[in-house]
Design an enzyme around this catalytic site. Structure first.
Site, short mmCIF file in Angstrom:
data_model
loop_
_atom_site.label_atom_id
_atom_site.label_comp_id
_atom_site.label_asym_id
_atom_site.label_seq_id
_atom_site.Cartn_x
_atom_site.Cartn_y
_atom_site.Cartn_z
N ASP A 23 7.69 4.88 1.64
CA ASP A 23 9.04 4.60 1.18
C ASP A 23 9.89 4.02 2.30
OD1 ASP A 23 11.14 4.54 -0.63
OD2 ASP A 23 11.76 6.59 -0.23
N HIS A 40 8.89 -5.41 2.46
CA HIS A 40 7.60 -5.14 1.82
C HIS A 40 6.45 -5.82 2.57
CE1 HIS A 40 9.42 -2.96 -1.40
NE2 HIS A 40 10.09 -3.99 -1.85
N LEU A 134 -14.17 5.15 5.83
CA LEU A 134 -12.87 5.56 5.33
C LEU A 134 -12.81 5.21 3.85
CD1 LEU A 134 -9.93 6.59 5.82
CD2 LEU A 134 -9.29 4.19 6.13
#
Length: 246
Positions: A23, A40, A134
């Protein structure tokens, strides 16, 4: 088995699965007088750094909240810009993710996404399916309540089709129909930007997760901050409803 702490007095618990509510991208850009999409794009660059460092911190599973079912309420320009960023990330990062042993998966309702983006998502999932250094899961058009409703619908359909008896419906049956079926629950959920809401992110899966809320905006969230939070987790007692020492 956990790692020993620096004093050698007790074992540290490892953090296998970290989930992050990323956020603050738009706020970061606005604070600098820039368009929200700049934030963004900067946030996408931050994802690259965190993905790269996660295995070195002992993290084997990383789940990130990229776009919620509620984010469609944003301006058309911002939504289209975000979708473009997602597609560009997949296209540009595919080779590096594969080379570094990262398996990439997506959760959420894909039906509303652009067909090209859906094809890119399916392609990178297939390409990285055999990797395990991962496990990166990206939540796109994801909402926890929506996920539970879709899982319940699938379960009801299976009961109606005779694939499972009504008296066999239990938590495991519902869990097997969630988007995250087969994935471990998160040990730690981090939210950046200073907000202290969970925002409909993994409500079922995070029932016993530890939470960390940091005031740092996502574009400023560094490897060192992640390492600090992960290190703090090692000292927490996770009793899952029991009593310590029982």
């Amino acid at each position: 088995m956990g790692r020993q702490d620096q004093t050698g007095d007790r074992p540290e618990r490892s953090v296998d699965h970290v989930a992050i509510i990323m956020d603050g991208n738009g706020r970061w850009a606005v604070n600098k007088g820039w368009p929200r999409l700049v934030g963004h794009r900067k946030g996408a660059e931050r994802v690259k750094e965190i993905v790269r460092c996660a295995p070195d911190l002992g993290i084997r599973w990383l789940t990130i909240y990229a776009f919620s079912t509620e984010n469609w309420k944003r301006s058309t320009e911002e939504v289209l810009g975000l979708m473009s960023i997602f597609a560009r990330y997949i296209e540009r990062e595919a080779d590096r993710l594969a080379a570094e042993g990262v398996r990439m998966r997506f959760i959420g309702d894909r039906s509303r996404l652009d067909p090209k983006l859906q094809r890119l998502m399916a392609g990178i999932e297939q390409r990285t399916s055999g990797l395990s250094r991962l496990n990166l899961t990206v939540a796109i058009n994801y909402g926890g309540r929506d996920e539970l409703a879709r899982a319940a619908k699938r379960l009801a359909q299976d009961v109606a089709a005779g694939l499972i008896a009504a008296d066999q419906v239990d938590q495991a049956a519902l869990e097997a129909r969630l988007d995250t079926a087969g994935l471990p629950d998160p040990d730690l959920v981090i939210r950046t930007s200073g907000e202290t809401r969970t925002s409909n992110f993994l409500p079922w899966q995070s029932a016993y997760a530890e939470y960390e809320f940091t005031p740092i905006l996502w574009p400023d969230f560094t490897r060192d901050e992640l390492a600090r939070i992960v290190g703090q987790f090692g000292g927490r007692e996770r009793r899952f409803g029991g009593v310590m020492g029982a």
